[in-house]
Design a protein around this motif. Structure first.
Motif, PDB file in Angstrom:
ATOM      1  N   LEU A  20      18.334   1.981  -2.863  1.00  0.00           N
ATOM      2  CA  LEU A  20      17.467   1.466  -3.917  1.00  0.00           C
ATOM      3  C   LEU A  20      18.229   0.589  -4.902  1.00  0.00           C
ATOM      4  O   LEU A  20      17.694  -0.395  -5.432  1.00  0.00           O
ATOM      5  N   VAL A  21      19.523   0.948  -5.165  1.00  0.00           N
ATOM      6  CA  VAL A  21      20.305   0.192  -6.141  1.00  0.00           C
ATOM      7  C   VAL A  21      20.862  -1.090  -5.552  1.00  0.00           C
ATOM      8  O   VAL A  21      20.908  -2.126  -6.227  1.00  0.00           O
ATOM      9  N   ASN A  22      21.274  -1.052  -4.274  1.00  0.00           N
ATOM     10  CA  ASN A  22      22.032  -2.172  -3.721  1.00  0.00           C
ATOM     11  C   ASN A  22      21.204  -3.116  -2.845  1.00  0.00           C
ATOM     12  O   ASN A  22      21.565  -4.286  -2.736  1.00  0.00           O
ATOM     13  N   GLU A  23      20.117  -2.631  -2.152  1.00  0.00           N
ATOM     14  CA  GLU A  23      19.359  -3.500  -1.264  1.00  0.00           C
ATOM     15  C   GLU A  23      18.231  -4.186  -2.018  1.00  0.00           C
ATOM     16  O   GLU A  23      17.569  -3.572  -2.856  1.00  0.00           O
ATOM     17  N   ASP A  24      17.968  -5.463  -1.641  1.00  0.00           N
ATOM     18  CA  ASP A  24      16.929  -6.252  -2.304  1.00  0.00           C
ATOM     19  C   ASP A  24      15.571  -6.114  -1.634  1.00  0.00           C
ATOM     20  O   ASP A  24      14.568  -6.587  -2.166  1.00  0.00           O
ATOM     21  N   GLY A  25      15.511  -5.488  -0.433  1.00  0.00           N
ATOM     22  CA  GLY A  25      14.220  -5.396   0.286  1.00  0.00           C
ATOM     23  C   GLY A  25      13.206  -4.577  -0.476  1.00  0.00           C
ATOM     24  O   GLY A  25      12.013  -4.911  -0.517  1.00  0.00           O
ATOM     25  N   LEU A  26      13.686  -3.468  -1.103  1.00  0.00           N
ATOM     26  CA  LEU A  26      12.757  -2.636  -1.855  1.00  0.00           C
ATOM     27  C   LEU A  26      12.140  -3.410  -3.003  1.00  0.00           C
ATOM     28  O   LEU A  26      10.936  -3.306  -3.280  1.00  0.00           O
ATOM     29  N   TYR A  27      12.983  -4.222  -3.682  1.00  0.00           N
ATOM     30  CA  TYR A  27      12.448  -5.014  -4.798  1.00  0.00           C
ATOM     31  C   TYR A  27      11.419  -6.015  -4.290  1.00  0.00           C
ATOM     32  O   TYR A  27      10.356  -6.203  -4.906  1.00  0.00           O
ATOM     33  N   ASP A  28      11.713  -6.629  -3.138  1.00  0.00           N
ATOM     34  CA  ASP A  28      10.765  -7.619  -2.603  1.00  0.00           C
ATOM     35  C   ASP A  28       9.460  -6.934  -2.201  1.00  0.00           C
ATOM     36  O   ASP A  28       8.352  -7.450  -2.478  1.00  0.00           O
ATOM     37  N   ASP A  29       9.551  -5.747  -1.507  1.00  0.00           N
ATOM     38  CA  ASP A  29       8.333  -5.028  -1.117  1.00  0.00           C
ATOM     39  C   ASP A  29       7.535  -4.600  -2.340  1.00  0.00           C
ATOM     40  O   ASP A  29       6.296  -4.693  -2.366  1.00  0.00           O
ATOM     41  N   ALA A  30       8.227  -4.077  -3.336  1.00  0.00           N
ATOM     42  CA  ALA A  30       7.525  -3.648  -4.548  1.00  0.00           C
ATOM     43  C   ALA A  30       6.869  -4.831  -5.234  1.00  0.00           C
ATOM     44  O   ALA A  30       5.751  -4.727  -5.761  1.00  0.00           O
ATOM     45  N   SER A  31       7.564  -5.982  -5.252  1.00  0.00           N
ATOM     46  CA  SER A  31       6.973  -7.174  -5.881  1.00  0.00           C
ATOM     47  C   SER A  31       5.731  -7.619  -5.124  1.00  0.00           C
ATOM     48  O   SER A  31       4.705  -7.960  -5.740  1.00  0.00           O
ATOM     49  N   ALA A  32       5.813  -7.597  -3.771  1.00  0.00           N
ATOM     50  CA  ALA A  32       4.634  -8.001  -2.975  1.00  0.00           C
ATOM     51  C   ALA A  32       3.483  -7.024  -3.192  1.00  0.00           C
ATOM     52  O   ALA A  32       2.313  -7.424  -3.323  1.00  0.00           O
ATOM     53  N   ALA A  33       3.804  -5.703  -3.235  1.00  0.00           N
ATOM     54  CA  ALA A  33       2.757  -4.717  -3.448  1.00  0.00           C
ATOM     55  C   ALA A  33       2.108  -4.910  -4.813  1.00  0.00           C
ATOM     56  O   ALA A  33       0.882  -4.793  -4.960  1.00  0.00           O
ATOM     57  N   MET A  34       2.899  -5.196  -5.811  1.00  0.00           N
ATOM     58  CA  MET A  34       2.336  -5.408  -7.147  1.00  0.00           C
ATOM     59  C   MET A  34       1.461  -6.647  -7.163  1.00  0.00           C
ATOM     60  O   MET A  34       0.425  -6.682  -7.847  1.00  0.00           O
ATOM     61  N   GLN A  35       1.842  -7.661  -6.415  1.00  0.00           N
ATOM     62  CA  GLN A  35       0.991  -8.853  -6.355  1.00  0.00           C
ATOM     63  C   GLN A  35      -0.361  -8.533  -5.711  1.00  0.00           C
ATOM     64  O   GLN A  35      -1.414  -8.988  -6.170  1.00  0.00           O
ATOM     65  N   LYS A  36      -0.318  -7.710  -4.624  1.00  0.00           N
ATOM     66  CA  LYS A  36      -1.582  -7.326  -3.977  1.00  0.00           C
ATOM     67  C   LYS A  36      -2.420  -6.478  -4.916  1.00  0.00           C
ATOM     68  O   LYS A  36      -3.643  -6.634  -4.987  1.00  0.00           O
ATOM     69  N   VAL A  37      -1.789  -5.526  -5.611  1.00  0.00           N
ATOM     70  CA  VAL A  37      -2.541  -4.693  -6.562  1.00  0.00           C
ATOM     71  C   VAL A  37      -3.165  -5.562  -7.636  1.00  0.00           C
ATOM     72  O   VAL A  37      -4.319  -5.363  -8.044  1.00  0.00           O
ATOM     73  N   ASN A  38      -2.413  -6.532  -8.139  1.00  0.00           N
ATOM     74  CA  ASN A  38      -2.960  -7.434  -9.161  1.00  0.00           C
ATOM     75  C   ASN A  38      -4.139  -8.235  -8.601  1.00  0.00           C
ATOM     76  O   ASN A  38      -5.149  -8.467  -9.289  1.00  0.00           O
ATOM     77  N   SER A  39      -4.025  -8.670  -7.292  1.00  0.00           N
ATOM     78  CA  SER A  39      -5.123  -9.434  -6.686  1.00  0.00           C
ATOM     79  C   SER A  39      -6.373  -8.568  -6.548  1.00  0.00           C
ATOM     80  O   SER A  39      -7.490  -8.994  -6.868  1.00  0.00           O
ATOM     81  N   ILE A  40      -6.169  -7.311  -6.092  1.00  0.00           N
ATOM     82  CA  ILE A  40      -7.317  -6.393  -5.926  1.00  0.00           C
ATOM     83  C   ILE A  40      -7.949  -6.107  -7.290  1.00  0.00           C
ATOM     84  O   ILE A  40      -9.178  -6.096  -7.450  1.00  0.00           O
ATOM     85  N   ALA A  41      -7.096  -5.859  -8.293  1.00  0.00           N
ATOM     86  CA  ALA A  41      -7.636  -5.571  -9.621  1.00  0.00           C
ATOM     87  C   ALA A  41      -8.406  -6.770 -10.159  1.00  0.00           C
ATOM     88  O   ALA A  41      -9.445  -6.608 -10.816  1.00  0.00           O
ATOM     89  N   GLY A  42      -7.887  -7.983  -9.885  1.00  0.00           N
ATOM     90  CA  GLY A  42      -8.606  -9.166 -10.343  1.00  0.00           C
ATOM     91  C   GLY A  42      -9.964  -9.288  -9.674  1.00  0.00           C
ATOM     92  O   GLY A  42     -10.967  -9.621 -10.326  1.00  0.00           O
ATOM     93  N   LYS A  43     -10.033  -9.022  -8.361  1.00  0.00           N
ATOM     94  CA  LYS A  43     -11.322  -9.098  -7.667  1.00  0.00           C
ATOM     95  C   LYS A  43     -12.290  -8.047  -8.191  1.00  0.00           C
ATOM     96  O   LYS A  43     -13.476  -8.297  -8.356  1.00  0.00           O
ATOM     97  N   ILE A  44     -11.760  -6.803  -8.412  1.00  0.00           N
ATOM     98  CA  ILE A  44     -12.629  -5.749  -8.933  1.00  0.00           C
ATOM     99  C   ILE A  44     -13.154  -6.142 -10.300  1.00  0.00           C
ATOM    100  O   ILE A  44     -14.349  -5.955 -10.617  1.00  0.00           O
ATOM    101  N   ASP A  45     -12.272  -6.711 -11.124  1.00  0.00           N
ATOM    102  CA  ASP A  45     -12.705  -7.098 -12.471  1.00  0.00           C
ATOM    103  C   ASP A  45     -13.739  -8.216 -12.414  1.00  0.00           C
ATOM    104  O   ASP A  45     -14.620  -8.298 -13.285  1.00  0.00           O
ATOM    105  N   GLU A  46     -13.674  -9.066 -11.336  1.00  0.00           N
ATOM    106  CA  GLU A  46     -14.650 -10.156 -11.205  1.00  0.00           C
ATOM    107  C   GLU A  46     -15.925  -9.699 -10.491  1.00  0.00           C
ATOM    108  O   GLU A  46     -16.852 -10.491 -10.325  1.00  0.00           O
ATOM    109  N   GLY A  47     -15.984  -8.441 -10.025  1.00  0.00           N
ATOM    110  CA  GLY A  47     -17.192  -7.898  -9.396  1.00  0.00           C
ATOM    111  C   GLY A  47     -17.320  -8.226  -7.938  1.00  0.00           C
ATOM    112  O   GLY A  47     -18.420  -8.128  -7.380  1.00  0.00           O
ATOM    113  N   GLN A  48     -16.176  -8.619  -7.290  1.00  0.00           N
ATOM    114  CA  GLN A  48     -16.229  -8.949  -5.873  1.00  0.00           C
ATOM    115  C   GLN A  48     -16.093  -7.678  -5.043  1.00  0.00           C
ATOM    116  O   GLN A  48     -15.373  -6.750  -5.405  1.00  0.00           O
ATOM    117  N   GLY A  49     -16.770  -7.649  -3.859  1.00  0.00           N
ATOM    118  CA  GLY A  49     -16.685  -6.525  -2.946  1.00  0.00           C
ATOM    119  C   GLY A  49     -17.488  -5.325  -3.437  1.00  0.00           C
ATOM    120  O   GLY A  49     -18.094  -5.316  -4.505  1.00  0.00           O
TER     121      GLY A  49
END
Length: 362
Positions: A287-316
Motif C-alpha cells: 500500500l505504501v510503495n506500489e502506485d496501482g492501489l492509488y490508481d485503482d482507488a482514484s478510478a473507483a472514486m471517479q466512478k462513484v462520483n459519476s454514479i452520484a452525479g447521475k443519481i443527483d440528476e435523477g438518471q436511472g
C-alpha cells in the motif's frame, strides 16, 4: 687661696671623664685584635659618604670606610672588612642612604656565589647612585616639562573651555528659571507634593503589610502558608522515598528494568516493521510503495462520483427513486391496499380471500 680637697677630687673626676670621652672617640674604630682585609672602589660622585661610615654586605655590618679621595676624576673610597667576609670578583659596591636623615653607608651586593674571591687590595665594581642634587634636578626638569605641556594644553583648549563654561552657565540659568524638564523638577513644588504622596502611600502599604492585610500581608504574617509548604515538602519527600524503593507505578518505572527492556523490544519490532514497509513487503508495504492501489482507488472514486452525479440528476432507477415523489406515493398506496387485503383475509375462506386479494390489488 688654697683649693680644698673636695674641689681637687671633683676636678680630677671631671678631667678623667673628659679624657675618657676623648679616648673612646679616638679608639672607637680601633680593633687591635681583629684582622681586617682592605679593598677599594671608585664612583663618579661620592656625595654624603665620609670616613667612618659603615660597610654592609647584604645588610650586615662588616667594616668601615677608611678614606675618601679624588683620583683621576673619580672618587676613590678605601675601606676594610673583617677577615672572612665573602667578597667576590663580581660583587658590586654602591653608596646608599641609611635613613631619611641623611646617613650613608657603603653597600656591597652579591652577584654569582660561584665567582672566585676578590684578592685583598683590589677594586670592586661600583654602581652609580642618584644623589639628592640629581634627584632635585630631575624633578625640576620633569616639573618644567609637565607644566609646559599643561600650559600648551590649556592654551589650545582655551576656546573649548570657554564655550563649555558658557554653555554650562546657560544650562544653569535655564534650570534656575524653571525651563525644561530639569528646571521644572527643581522649581515646581508639584514634584515635592507627588513625592510626598508617594512616600505616604508607600508607608500606608508597608503598614498594611505589617498588619497582615491583603494577600501579600497574609503571606508575610500568616504561618499557614509556611505550614502548608512544609507539609508539601514532607509529602514530596515521602513520594521520593517511595519512588526510590520502587513502590507504585512511577517507582516501578524508575527502579525495574522490565519497562526499559519491553520498550527496547517494541522499538526493535517497530524498526523491523518499518524496514519491511520500506522494502514493500506485506499488504502495508504494497500500500505504501506500489502506485496501482492509488490508481485503482482514484478510478473507483471517479466512478462513484459519476454514479452520484447521475443519481443527483435523477438518471436511472435509483435516480428516480431518490428524486421523484411518484414512486413514494405509489408505494404508499400499495401498502395501504395490502393492509386492507390482510384485514379481509382474516374474515373470509380461502377462495373468497383469494378473490378479495385479487380484487383489492387490481
Amino acid at each position: 687661696m688654697a683649693m680644698s680637697t673636695e674641689k681637687k677630687v671633683g676636678l680630677f673626676f671631671l678631667l678623667a671623664l673628659v679624657a675618657l670621652g676623648a679616648v673612646i672617640e679616638l679608639v672607637e674604630d680601633w680593633s687591635p685584635f681583629e684582622d681586617q682585609t682592605p679593598y677599594l672602589t671608585y664612583f663618579d660622585s661620592g656625595v654624603g659618604i665620609k670616613v667612618g661610615d659603615p660597610v654592609l654586605v647584604a645588610g650586615v655590618d662588616v667594616g668601615k670606610v677608611e678614606s675618601v679621595a679624588i683620583e683621576k676624576g673619580k672618587v676613590r673610597i678605601d675601606f676594610y672588612v673583617v677577615e672572612g667576609t665573602d667578597i667576590r670578583e663580581d660583587s658590586i659596591a654602591s653608596i646608599r642612604k641609611a635613613n631619611l636623615l641623611g646617613g650613608q653607608f657603603l653597600g656591597i651586593d652579591f652577584d654569582n656565589p660561584e665567582s672566585p674571591p676578590l684578592p685583598p687590595g683590589k677594586a670592586l665594581r661600583s654602581r652609580p647612585t642618584t644623589n639628592i642634587d640629581q634627584l632635585i634636578n630631575n624633578i625640576d626638569r620633569n616639573q618644567e616639562r609637565l607644566m609646559g605641556n599643561l600650559g600648551d594644553f590649556l592654551e589650545e583648549s582655551k576656546e573649548t573651555f570657554t564655550d563649555a563654561v558658557r554653555q554650562l552657565e546657560s544650562v544653569v540659568r535655564k534650570i534656575d528659571q524653571g525651563e525644561g524638564s530639569l528646571g521644572r523638577m527643581v522649581n515646581d513644588p508639584a514634584l515635592y507634593d507627588d513625592l510626598h504622596l508617594a512616600v505616604g502611600s508607600l508607608k500606608t502599604f508597608l503598614d498594611r503589610l505589617e498588619n497582615g492585610e491583603g494577600s501579600l500581608g497574609r503571606l508575610l504574617k500568616d504561618p499557614t502558608l509556611y505550614d502548608e509548604a512544609s507539609a508539601t515538602l514532607v509529602n514530596l519527600r515521602e513520594i521520593s522515598d517511595r519512588m526510590k524503593k520502587g513502590e507504585g507505578t512511577i517507582g516501578r518505572l524508575l527502579v525495574e528494568d522490565d519497562l526499559y527492556v519491553q520498550t527496547g523490544d517494541a522499538m526493535a519490532e517497530i524498526r523491523e516493521l518499518a524496514v519491511k514497509v520500506n522494502e514493500g513487503k506485506g499488504t502495508l508495504g504494497k500500500l505504501v510503495n506500489e502506485d496501482g492501489l492509488y490508481d485503482d482507488a482514484s478510478a473507483a472514486m471517479q466512478k462513484v462520483n459519476s454514479i452520484a452525479g447521475k443519481i443527483d440528476e435523477g438518471q436511472g432507477t435509483l435516480g428516480k427513486l431518490v428524486n421523484e415523489d411518484g414512486l413514494y406515493r405509489d408505494a404508499k398506496t400499495t401498502i395501504n391496499k395490502v393492509e386492507k387485503t390482510v384485514d379481509g383475509l382474516s374474515d373470509s375462506g380461502p377462495l373468497q380471500a383469494l378473490g378479495v386479494a385479487v380484487g383489492t390489488l387490481f
